[in-house]
Design an enzyme around this catalytic site. Structure first.
Site, PDB file in Angstrom:
ATOM      1  N   THR A 120       6.207 114.293  -1.328  1.00 30.47           N
ATOM      2  CA  THR A 120       5.888 113.453  -2.487  1.00 30.47           C
ATOM      3  C   THR A 120       4.536 112.781  -2.347  1.00 30.47           C
ATOM      4  OG1 THR A 120       8.247 113.003  -2.790  1.00 30.47           O
ATOM      5  CG2 THR A 120       6.703 111.535  -3.911  1.00 30.47           C
ATOM      6  N   ASP A 161       6.159 116.507  10.613  1.00 28.38           N
ATOM      7  CA  ASP A 161       6.325 115.053  10.517  1.00 28.38           C
ATOM      8  C   ASP A 161       7.429 114.579  11.457  1.00 28.38           C
ATOM      9  OD1 ASP A 161       8.186 116.444   8.946  1.00 28.38           O
ATOM     10  OD2 ASP A 161       8.392 114.813   7.499  1.00 28.38           O
ATOM     11  N   ILE A 207       1.165 114.436   5.428  1.00 30.46           N
ATOM     12  CA  ILE A 207       1.354 115.060   4.123  1.00 30.46           C
ATOM     13  C   ILE A 207       2.846 115.302   3.909  1.00 30.46           C
ATOM     14  CG2 ILE A 207       0.809 117.032   2.644  1.00 30.46           C
ATOM     15  CD1 ILE A 207      -1.716 117.450   4.360  1.00 30.46           C
ATOM     16  N   GLY A 208       3.452 114.472   3.070  1.00 29.33           N
ATOM     17  CA  GLY A 208       4.862 114.626   2.746  1.00 29.33           C
ATOM     18  C   GLY A 208       5.034 115.378   1.434  1.00 29.33           C
TER      19      GLY A 208
END
Length: 245
Positions: free
Chosen positions: A10, A102, A7-8
């Protein structure tokens, strides 16, 4: 079958993995309506076959939403990477609360006993992470290329929208080529300088790995030999999930 997700800020990447291979990749926006999109992609998925779920996330609200989604579909616990004890996998020489999961997933992906890595991730931010053997030393965060470009265009009324691409000449003959030059050569200078400083300040040699959306754009222009791995983060999650009972 397992589900791994990144889950970034953007975009969210969700991968269905079977026998260590990605068999389906789903890309959804991290903000806005996402559950309907996910339902369309997973409408034929047999959740009974699902064994494990692991995400890395830099958007807590999105992880919470997806966690609730999978809770309704299956009894399998949905983990976020930093909820787990990672120190048996990777020595972490930074403020654990402040480093993005991340970036930890990327570091875990490359960590081995006898090699050093610099990871360059082209995301919403452009990040550089340093891994010496299995020790994550920390890194550098700079503005993302696309984020900076969109910010410039949105703030300057007379500047047109530009798709970033490699450009051979540094001097632009029109507005679009001038912007492309500034961002391509400007970021290339930033990248080469930071990598050079990491090499000098640590007095070590590194393997350089590129990941993220624009990694292909800069691969052949960076001063040092490098490899591109678009699944680096997911591979790090896979490495971790194998250790979850």
């Amino acid at each position: 079958m397992i589900i791994l997700g990144d889950i970034g800020n953007t975009e969210t990447k969700i991968c269905l993995v079977k026998n260590d291979k990605i068999i389906k990749k789903i890309l959804i926006p991290s903000k806005g309506k996402k559950i309907d999109i996910l339902n369309r992609h997973l409408r034929r998925f047999n959740f009974v076959k699902l064994k494990k779920i692991l995400f890395c996330s830099v958007v807590p609200s999105t992880f919470k939403e997806l966690k609730n989604y999978f809770r309704k579909k299956t009894q399998i616990k949905c983990y976020e990477l930093k909820e787990l004890n990672l120190r048996s996998i990777l020595k972490i020489d930074v403020n654990y609360k402040q480093v993005g999961s991340d970036r930890l997933a990327n570091a875990i992906s490359v960590s081995v006993k006898n090699k050093n890595f610099v990871i360059l991730d082209f995301g919403t931010a452009t990040t550089f992470d340093v891994v010496v053997k299995n020790n994550y030393l920390g890194g550098v965060i700079s503005p993302g290329v696309t984020l900076s470009l969109n910010s410039l265009v949105s703030k300057a009324s007379l500047l047109p929208s530009v798709n970033l691409s490699k450009i051979s000449k540094v001097i632009g003959k029109n507005t679009k080529s001038a912007i492309r030059s500034g961002f391509y050569w400007g970021y290339l200078g930033l990248i080469n300088n930071i990598i050079d400083l990491i090499f000098k300040h640590t007095n070590k040699k590194y393997n350089v790995v590129l990941t993220g959306g624009l990694s292909h754009l800069f691969k052949n222009s960076i001063n040092v030999k490098n490899n591109v791995d678009k699944n680096l983060t997911i591979n790090g999650l896979l490495k971790v999930i194998k250790k979850i009972n």
